[in-house]
Design an enzyme around this catalytic site. Structure first.
Site, PDB file in Angstrom:
ATOM      1  N   ARG A  74       0.857  -1.178   0.000  1.00 52.77           N
ATOM      2  CA  ARG A  74       0.000   0.000   0.000  1.00 52.77           C
ATOM      3  C   ARG A  74       0.900   1.237   0.000  1.00 52.77           C
ATOM      4  NH1 ARG A  74      -2.457   3.581   4.692  1.00 52.77           N
ATOM      5  NH2 ARG A  74      -3.678   4.964   3.375  1.00 52.77           N
ATOM      6  N   ASN A 100      -7.512   2.563   9.407  1.00 56.21           N
ATOM      7  CA  ASN A 100      -6.261   2.553  10.163  1.00 56.21           C
ATOM      8  C   ASN A 100      -6.635   2.389  11.627  1.00 56.21           C
ATOM      9  OD1 ASN A 100      -5.109   3.099   7.703  1.00 56.21           O
ATOM     10  ND2 ASN A 100      -4.600   5.229   8.170  1.00 56.21           N
ATOM     11  N   HIS A 155      -2.836  11.174   0.366  1.00 56.14           N
ATOM     12  CA  HIS A 155      -2.361  10.808   1.699  1.00 56.14           C
ATOM     13  C   HIS A 155      -1.915  12.089   2.412  1.00 56.14           C
ATOM     14  CE1 HIS A 155      -0.955   7.301   4.254  1.00 56.14           C
ATOM     15  NE2 HIS A 155      -0.523   8.350   4.923  1.00 56.14           N
ATOM     16  N   GLU A 210      -7.241   8.655   5.956  1.00 51.58           N
ATOM     17  CA  GLU A 210      -7.609   9.250   7.246  1.00 51.58           C
ATOM     18  C   GLU A 210      -8.262  10.617   7.072  1.00 51.58           C
ATOM     19  OE1 GLU A 210      -4.286   9.349   9.929  1.00 51.58           O
ATOM     20  OE2 GLU A 210      -4.274   7.179  10.196  1.00 51.58           O
ATOM     21  N   TYR A 226      -5.121   1.748  15.695  1.00 55.57           N
ATOM     22  CA  TYR A 226      -4.026   1.660  16.663  1.00 55.57           C
ATOM     23  C   TYR A 226      -4.520   1.620  18.106  1.00 55.57           C
ATOM     24  CZ  TYR A 226      -1.037   3.098  12.740  1.00 55.57           C
ATOM     25  OH  TYR A 226      -0.386   3.165  11.527  1.00 55.57           O
ATOM     26  N   GLU A 231      -3.574   0.211   8.029  1.00 60.51           N
ATOM     27  CA  GLU A 231      -2.471   0.520   8.940  1.00 60.51           C
ATOM     28  C   GLU A 231      -2.741  -0.100  10.295  1.00 60.51           C
ATOM     29  OE1 GLU A 231      -1.311   4.586   9.436  1.00 60.51           O
ATOM     30  OE2 GLU A 231      -1.503   5.056   7.303  1.00 60.51           O
TER      31      GLU A 231
END
Length: 534
Positions: free
Chosen positions: A125, A356, A169, A215, A358, A424
């Site tokens: 990616r 994404n 991005h 994002e 986390y 991600e």
């Protein structure tokens, strides 16, 4: 019964006589039986905790990720012009004197693709730099930029690695920011469409997975509300001390224009390219697993508002054609509205969702924020995040894999059973820390295992990408921290790629090889600790 290797002969010797001898023999048999049961249980537990590439569907994608600004370097070569992210390279605290040379993938892409191939990646990616391909943001295409991305894509294809491409991005061309304010203007919708058309036309015969925005929710929050990310816009009262902007209105406007740009590009792709190129288009948002800090009605309600902000701000229009009702009520006149035609265009404008992930975070009600005169979006919705819970803050991200499963279930229950790619997921460490990056190995093992659990529960996850392939220039921390599977010494003129323990573990997993026993032992120990903490 056959005599077992390494066991005492007396266990298989027929004994008669005293009750004492018979009792001793029985006790010894019981000890052997108990030891056998314990060993079987231990092996079963270890087996349950282990993961194998063969546990996943054959067409499930494993990859790694980067982005153009963070990995390419060559910022002023071959016709590339600055994007808004180039402002980050002016911060000496972030660059540590290295500027934005970063990994120099612009010149070393063949070497990096070989690393990917040797590791066993199915996909890579990456993003296309809008200002490298179209230096003015609109108009003429840069031949050198076109050549570079064709070379990179062809190199990936020659190694049987799928290119998964992101168009934006966070790196809007600076020329468009200067000309009309970037995403604050409807002109950006048209220019983004023209840029996407070039990408589809030039690369779409080989690229089958397109993501319009990375994002989008965090880009708007950081760049137009908090003012901590380019283009550094916020109200003057904010701690970021921006020189321009309005945190009360601009985030809503920028997000609205980005949604329209995404939808128009998706419509273009479906209308002119999808049938022939047989690809797919989606959008990427930053996600978190959110739970109420307490069980009070106030915190539970605040958590729903937080979900409506974090997910619903973009996903509700894409799935249902309208913003969440909570956002409409809290923002009022500040929230732009869709026309009927725009609503129809935005609704259903993805073939897949990319996320994404986390953090697992907690949410607390914050009613006092509603009393602020000039409120931003977080104050409008009256909640506060606690993303490290009661843990002491550290560089490393807390390992809470159950949060990813919870988030994936929430997405399905709220928005439907559409395909999801995890674009991600990775662990942060200090940049120049040990190559034996145990925290990253543990993090990846636990989260990949949680993806497997989600698949077994019927969730429609199609792929998983580690952030990041290389130690690159991080948007928030620059060269202070890293997420890479490969270490790069910035003092080395050749920027040699050095595999970390995590790269070796990921490669062993992807190649279906036996994992180093030391790593297996450590993973079992960490899994036991996580299970106890859950």
């Amino acid at each position: 019964m056959t005599k077992g290797k390494g066991l005492p002969d007396t266990l298989f010797h027929e004994e008669t006589g005293s009750c004492g001898r018979s009792s001793r023999r029985n006790r010894m048999w019981m000890q052997v039986l108990l030891a056998t049961v314990i060993l079987a249980v231990a092996n079963s537990a270890a087996a349950d905790d282990s993961i194998n590439r063969d546990d996943f569907p054959p067409d499930f994608i494993f990859g790694a990720a980067t982005s153009a600004f963070q990995v390419e370097g060559a910022a002023d070569e071959d016709g590339r012009t600055p994007s808004i992210l180039d402002a980050l390279a002016l911060d000496e605290n972030m660059t540590r004197g290295y500027g934005n040379r970063t990994c120099d993938q612009y010149h070393k892409y063949k070497e990096d693709v070989t690393l990917m191939d040797n590791m066993g990646l199915n996909a890579y990616r990456f993003s296309i730099s809008w200002s490298r391909l179209i230096p003015n943001g609109k108009g003429a295409v840069n031949p050198k930029g076109l050549e570079y991305y064709n070379n990179l894509i062809n190199e990936l294809i020659s190694h049987d690695i799928q290119p998964h491409v992101t168009l934006h991005h966070n790196d809007l061309p600076q020329a468009l920011e200067d000309e009309y304010g970037g995403w604050l203007s409807r002109k950006a919708v048209k220019d983004f469409g023209a840029y996407a058309r070039v990408c589809f036309k030039e690369f779409g015969d080989r690229v089958k997975h397109w993501t319009t925005m990375n994002e989008a929710n965090v880009f708007v929050l950081g760049g137009y509300d908090l003012g901590i990310l380019p283009p550094y816009r916020c109200s003057s009262s904010f701690l970021a001390n921006c020189s321009k902007g309005n945190s009360s209105t601009e985030p809503y406007l920028a997000a609205h224009n980005m949604l329209l740009a995404h939808a128009s590009v998706a419509a273009l792709y479906r209308r002119k390219y999808q049938e022939q190129q047989r690809g797919f288009i989606g959008i990427n948002i930053f996600t978190m697993d959110l739970s109420p800090l307490t069980s009070t009605t106030e915190d539970v309600s605040a958590t729903q508002r937080a979900q409506d902000f974090n997910l619903g701000w973009f996903l509700n229009p894409i799935m249902f054609g309208e913003y969440p009702e909570t956002l409409k009520r809290s923002a009022g006149w500040k929230l732009p509205s869709f026309t009927k035609a725009e609503s129809n265009m935005v609704k259903g404008s993805i073939d897949f969702l990319a996320i994404n992930f986390y953090f697992t975070c907690y949410v607390k009600n914050n009613p006092s924020s509603s009393q602020i005169g000039e409120r931003d979006i977080l104050a409008d919705l009256a909640f506060t995040y606690f993303c490290y819970g009661n843990d002491t803050f550290s560089i490393e991200i807390p390992v809470r894999p159950w949060g990813l499963k919870s988030l994936l279930e929430l997405l399905k229950n709220t928005y439907g059973d559409f395909p999801i790619y995890i674009h991600e997921n990775g662990q942060q460490t200090l940049r120049d820390s040990s190559l034996d990056d145990w925290p990253r190995v543990i993090f990846l093992h636990e989260y990949i295992k949680s993806v497997l659990d989600s698949l077994r529960n019927g969730l429609n996850v199609r792929g998983y990408f580690v952030w990041s392939l290389l130690d690159l220039f991080e948007i928030i921390t620059g060269y202070q921290t890293s997420y890479g599977l490969y270490y790069i010494d910035l003092n080395d003129p050749n920027l040699k790629r050095q595999p970390k323990l995590s790269a070796k573990w990921y490669s062993e997993f992807l190649h279906k090889r036996s994992t180093n026993p030391e790593i297996t032992t450590e993973l079992e120990r960490s899994a036991s600790m996580l299970s106890a903490a859950a």
